[in-house]
Motif scaffolding. Structure first.
Motif, PDB file in Angstrom:
ATOM      1  N   SER A  44      27.835  20.190  51.824  1.00 28.97           N
ATOM      2  CA  SER A  44      27.877  20.256  53.295  1.00 28.97           C
ATOM      3  C   SER A  44      26.481  19.994  53.837  1.00 28.97           C
ATOM      4  CB  SER A  44      28.294  21.647  53.761  1.00 28.97           C
ATOM      5  OG  SER A  44      29.507  22.018  53.172  1.00 28.97           O
ATOM      6  N   CYS A  50      27.131  24.439  56.802  1.00 25.20           N
ATOM      7  CA  CYS A  50      27.560  25.156  55.599  1.00 25.20           C
ATOM      8  C   CYS A  50      27.954  26.591  55.944  1.00 25.20           C
ATOM      9  CB  CYS A  50      26.427  25.142  54.579  1.00 25.20           C
ATOM     10  SG  CYS A  50      26.897  25.845  52.987  1.00 25.20           S
ATOM     11  N   GLN A  51      28.831  27.167  55.087  1.00 28.76           N
ATOM     12  CA  GLN A  51      29.283  28.541  55.322  1.00 28.76           C
ATOM     13  C   GLN A  51      28.139  29.553  55.201  1.00 28.76           C
ATOM     14  OE1 GLN A  51      32.274  29.094  52.359  1.00 28.76           O
ATOM     15  NE2 GLN A  51      30.831  28.985  50.652  1.00 28.76           N
ATOM     16  N   GLY A  96      26.764  25.214  47.998  1.00 27.75           N
ATOM     17  CA  GLY A  96      27.572  24.313  48.821  1.00 27.75           C
ATOM     18  C   GLY A  96      26.734  23.322  49.617  1.00 27.75           C
ATOM     19  N   CYS A  97      25.435  23.602  49.784  1.00 28.40           N
ATOM     20  CA  CYS A  97      24.615  22.721  50.613  1.00 28.40           C
ATOM     21  C   CYS A  97      23.295  22.333  49.952  1.00 28.40           C
ATOM     22  CB  CYS A  97      24.357  23.342  51.983  1.00 28.40           C
ATOM     23  SG  CYS A  97      23.433  24.892  51.931  1.00 28.40           S
ATOM     24  N   THR A 146      18.928  18.476  49.511  1.00 30.51           N
ATOM     25  CA  THR A 146      19.970  18.773  50.498  1.00 30.51           C
ATOM     26  C   THR A 146      20.530  17.465  51.061  1.00 30.51           C
ATOM     27  OG1 THR A 146      18.313  18.894  52.245  1.00 30.51           O
ATOM     28  CG2 THR A 146      18.981  20.989  51.257  1.00 30.51           C
TER      29      THR A 146
END
Ligand code: SF4
Ligand code: SF4
Ligand SMILES: [Zn+2]
Length: 264
Positions: free
Chosen positions: A76, A81-82, A90-91, A142
């Motif tokens: 993400s 991102c969460q 996730g990121c 990233t």
């Protein structure tokens, strides 16, 4: 709109787009350079650097190494991102680089924790280490877009030009000066007259017009047709880059449509 593929290689694509405005052709070009997200090294921690280069120079070089991901979609954008952008698997994707001289440190030595992520090219030199010199770095990459920083620029050489239209009038006396001056070898002499055979290569420089004494050459750019050239940084095939850029434009158009519908 008409699309004609002129050249396709892994890292570059050239196509003819007809029946569109310059803004549309340019929109795809700009999206290739600034709107398609890719991975790039973002932060590093230098544990050891006894090379001749300053830490900042090493950092800059690592940031400019294009990275490939087997599946970019699993990452993400940090702000989406969460984790809220604080950093999570996730990121971001971690890497390690550890090397000792003598020898050249190449991009292939950047080892990511995710086996699906790697430098796009193995032999980008980072630094030359002398006997006993060391480089030990950890960090992470990233996903972002080129408008944030050029290190996330997925498209490098991206340009377009109007499709040239070239006519040679009957007043041509076959002197051959246009053949001599044209840097793109557009003209040949045939039957005692000049003939434009390689029109797509014409750069519209007008050198032929200046050289032609009888003013027999008419050069007219076709206003709704464009030869577009896109070169990828290596982070993804050029064909995918254009497809993703088009998707980004489509997404924005749909967002705008939805916002306008809310106002109606
Ligand atoms: S320079 Fe003009 S006159 Fe000479 S060959 Fe070319 S088109 Fe013909
Ligand atoms: S405009 Fe320039 S590139 Fe095009 S045909 Fe004339 S000399 Fe060649
Ligand atoms: Zn995250």
């Amino acid at each position: 709109m008409k699309f004609e593929l002129l050249q396709l290689e892994e890292d570059r694509i050239r196509y003819l787009l007809s029946g569109v405005t310059a803004a549309f052709a340019n929109g795809i070009r700009r999206a290739c350079m600034s709107e398609v997200p890719v991975l790039a090294i973002d932060e590093i921690s230098l544990y050891d650097n006894t090379s001749v280069l300053f830490d900042e120079q090493i950092s800059l070089r690592l940031g400019e190494v294009p990275l490939q991901a087997e599946d970019l979609n699993i990452f993400s954008l940090p702000e989406e991102c969460q984790c809220g952008g604080t950093g999570c698997p996730g990121c971001r994707v971690d890497f390690m680089l550890s090397s000792e001289g003598p020898g050249v440190v190449y991009s292939r030595e950047i080892q990511f924790t995710d086996p699906g992520v790697k430098p796009a090219f193995d032999k980008i030199p980072i630094v030359i280490l002398g006997e006993g010199e060391k480089l030990v770095i950890e960090g992470y990459a990233t996903k972002h877009v080129g408008k944030e920083h050029s290190k996330w620029q997925a498209g490098t050489l991206c340009g377009y030009k109007n499709l040239p239209g070239i006519e040679v009038a009957d007043s041509c006396d076959g002197c051959g000066k246009c053949v001599e001056v044209c840097p793109r070898n557009v003209f040949v002499l045939e039957g005692g007259r000049a003939k434009a055979t390689n029109i797509l290569e014409c750069s519209l420089c007008k050198l032929c017009i200046g050289a032609c004494e009888p003013a027999a050459i008419k050069l007219t750019p076709v206003l709704d047709s464009f030869v577009v050239y896109i070169e990828s940084s290596g982070s993804m095939p050029a064909r995918d880059l254009v497809a993703r850029a088009s998707e980004e434009i489509k997404k924005r158009a749909e967002d705008l449509d939805a916002k306008l519908a809310e106002l109606a």
